[in-house]
Design an enzyme around this catalytic site. Structure first.
Site, PDB file in Angstrom:
ATOM      1  N   TYR A   7       0.851  -1.198   0.000  1.00  0.00           N
ATOM      2  CA  TYR A   7       0.000   0.000   0.000  1.00  0.00           C
ATOM      3  C   TYR A   7       0.884   1.244   0.000  1.00  0.00           C
ATOM      4  CZ  TYR A   7      -4.055  -2.928   1.049  1.00  0.00           C
ATOM      5  OH  TYR A   7      -5.057  -3.863   0.989  1.00  0.00           O
ATOM      6  N   GLU A   8       0.433   2.285  -0.683  1.00  0.00           N
ATOM      7  CA  GLU A   8       1.278   3.477  -0.851  1.00  0.00           C
ATOM      8  C   GLU A   8       1.609   4.159   0.477  1.00  0.00           C
ATOM      9  OE1 GLU A   8      -0.793   6.099  -3.500  1.00  0.00           O
ATOM     10  OE2 GLU A   8      -2.034   6.920  -1.920  1.00  0.00           O
ATOM     11  N   ALA A   9       0.836   3.872   1.518  1.00  0.00           N
ATOM     12  CA  ALA A   9       1.154   4.422   2.838  1.00  0.00           C
ATOM     13  C   ALA A   9       2.444   3.824   3.396  1.00  0.00           C
ATOM     14  CB  ALA A   9      -0.003   4.167   3.800  1.00  0.00           C
ATOM     15  N   GLY A  10       2.970   2.766   2.739  1.00  0.00           N
ATOM     16  CA  GLY A  10       4.235   2.191   3.195  1.00  0.00           C
ATOM     17  C   GLY A  10       4.069   0.847   3.892  1.00  0.00           C
ATOM     18  N   ILE A  57       8.664   3.494  -0.153  1.00  0.00           N
ATOM     19  CA  ILE A  57       7.709   2.717  -0.956  1.00  0.00           C
ATOM     20  C   ILE A  57       7.773   3.163  -2.421  1.00  0.00           C
ATOM     21  CG2 ILE A  57       5.502   4.019  -0.808  1.00  0.00           C
ATOM     22  CD1 ILE A  57       5.494   0.435   0.017  1.00  0.00           C
TER      23      ILE A  57
END
Lengths: 300, 254
Positions: free
Chosen positions: B52-55, B86
């Protein structure tokens, strides 16, 4: 040296009209209590920078704190659009500067690293590069290929909410790490707010978890529940119901002003705000524990 | 509930899930792409690796995440890293097989607009903007798009190129040097569009009950139809059961 002070003191002393502020946190640990204190103190002409402005910048813009916004995703995460900011932008009433997430955090990373820029590979999407003159292209001296560059971002002030910190400012986060470390190192001044103020020994028992060291921190404030309606991993859940509710409130400027009157101007501080939310909300947002296995650093 | 009836969302989620391969590393977006990935992981792709782009790396959410940074993504994940990590170590380096994209407009060559309707400086409708999509569209090996099939969402040309499809055709994307292969399929409630040799999106599949006419009426360019046009398999009772009972019991995305 203890840097512990009240949030009201920290905001009054470290955030000035006209500053560029970065209230950090990607969905997680968004320092809403600090945004509300900035509103109560009537700060003006701020440039508000965040990858995801989230509800907090919708509220600060509605309260008249903002001159400009710098962002990379202006949505209500998982819900829809940020309607206050959207109305202001569509009406031409707020300046803006826009990036992709990667562009935004690369600016912070460069700022945090003391670099003039960090190269990024081109994306082939032409339009953001066209409309934002900060996007430039350079030739890689080794291969001759083009790279994309942006200038560093140096906020005047970064605000970072954490699970725990000591009074000196050593700050620890777990869960989603977002861009907190980069924002703190890129900024001129740093305010740390914490769910818990712990003894220095607690921090030193687990040094790998410290993302911000004391010597870049200017103020440490003990602000439990600072992140509501966002969340603090392991402490309380995200208030998804409020994110949906804001979608409705932010339909009209009047309802937004009513909200600010009741929940920002109408309370003294975060403790009063949390109390006002009531027990049902407290219960709804409580999370059962799930502990990590301890690690052994060894006695050397 | 009648286990042969299903909604448009369910149809899109199930067909998108089927496009994923076991072992794919997927950059997951919130909402219906998230459901598609979790469905694939519980059916034919148990080794699907969700980031997920949040890491968050290797997430195994226990409940339906309601935002891209939901805490349920973290508890039980393999790793958590910063956003810079990320986008660099994972995405830019080439460690992502699949990205999901969405937007207000998708044009004939799979270019996406998630930024603005009208003029950029004086927007008629200001949309959220790129988020992670500008880089995901460029650097993930394969991209999939999920969207309701409506004429206003499928214009001949997008008002703003937030993320690159094939630009004006496959040659132009290839010449740009980006590593990803671009959009591989657009899953709608009527069927599936895929790029032909030139990069133009053409109708390659219809869902049961949908017609070529319906697809054409709801597309803003002269939609071509593949010679090999197929009809997708209807959702199975098991796919619907997992979606309804395990993934979205509250029916938020139904």
């Amino acid at each position: 040296m203890s840097k512990l002070c009240t949030l009201s003191e920290a905001v009054s002393r470290l955030i000035h009209d006209g500053d560029t502020v970065y209230l950090a946190g990607f969905t997680h640990l968004i320092p809403f209590a600090v945004g509300h204190e900035i509103i109560r103190q009537g700060k003006k002409d701020l440039t508000l920078a965040r990858a995801t402005p989230d509800l907090i910048y919708d509220q600060m813009a509605a309260a008249g704190c903002a001159r400009k916004i710098i962002f990379s995703y202006m949505g209500n995460p998982g819900v829809g659009s940020l309607k206050v900011l959207r109305r202001l932008l569509e009406a031409g009433k707020l300046e803006w500067e826009e990036y992709s997430h990667f562009g935004m955090i690369t600016r912070l990373q460069a700022g945090a690293s003391g670099l003039p820029f960090l190269p990024m590979n081109p994306t082939a999407a032409p339009d953001l590069e066209r409309v934002n003159p900060n996007y430039r292209r350079l030739r890689d001296p080794y291969t001759g290929r083009e790279v994309v560059v942006l200038p560093p971002l140096h906020p005047d002030v970064a605000v970072v909410h954490v699970q725990r910190a000591d009074v000196h400012g050593n700050a620890q986060i777990w869960g989603i790490l977002g861009e907190q470390k980069e924002a703190a190192f890129a900024a001129g001044r740093v305010i740390v707010t914490a769910e818990e103020i712990v003894a220095e020994e607690v921090i030193r028992s687990d040094p790998n978890r410290t993302i911000i060291p004391e010597f870049i921190v200017d103020a440490v404030c003990h602000v439990p529940y600072c992140a509501h309606p966002s969340y603090t991993q392991g402490y309380y859940d995200r208030d998804n119901a409020f994110y949906l509710e804001w979608d409705r409130i932010s339909e009209s400027d009047e309802a937004v002003q009513e909200y600010l009157k009741e929940w920002v101007y109408g309370v003294r501080d975060r403790a009063e705000y949390w109390e006002k939310l009531g027990e049902e909300t407290h219960r709804r947002l409580a999370v059962p524990p799930r502990y990590a296995a301890p690690v052994n650093y060894g006695e050397y | 509930m009648d286990n042969t009836a299903y909604t448009s969302s369910e149809l899109m989620i199930i067909n998108a899930a089927r496009l994923l391969r076991d072992g794919d590393v997927v950059f997951v977006g919130v909402g219906i792409p998230n459901l598609a990935c979790n469905l694939a992981r519980r059916t034919h792709a148990p080794n699907l690796y969700m980031i997920y782009e949040a890491g968050v790396i290797g997430a195994r959410p226990n409940r339906l995440p309601l935002s891209i940074g939901d805490p349920t993504l973290v508890s039980g994940a393999a790793a958590v890293c910063s956003m810079y990590d990320i986008f660099t170590l994972y995405l830019q380096r080439g460690n992502v097989d699949v990205g999901f994209l969405g937007g207000a407009q998708i044009d004939r060559f799979g270019n996406i607009n998630a930024t603005v309707i009208g003029d950029y400086a004086h927007p008629k409708v200001r949309l959220p903007g790129s988020g992670g999509s500008m880089e995901i569209a460029a650097w993930a090996n394969r991209c999939y798009i999920m969207t309701p099939h409506q004429k206003r969402r499928f214009p001949e040309r997008v008002d703003f190129h937030t993320s690159a499809g094939f630009l004006s055709g496959k040659g132009e994307r290839a010449a740009s040097g980006v590593r990803g292969k671009g959009p591989q399929a657009v899953v709608t409630n009527l069927g599936i569009l895929e790029p032909d040799e030139s990069g133009e999106l053409i109708l390659t599949a219809l869902h049961p009950g949908a017609t070529v006419e319906m697809a054409r009426e709801n597309t803003g360019w002269a939609l071509k139809v593949a010679d090999s046009l197929r009809i997708t398999e209807p959702p199975t009772p098991e796919e619907l059961r997992i979606l309804r009972e395990e993934l979205d019991p509250q029916g938020i995305y139904r």
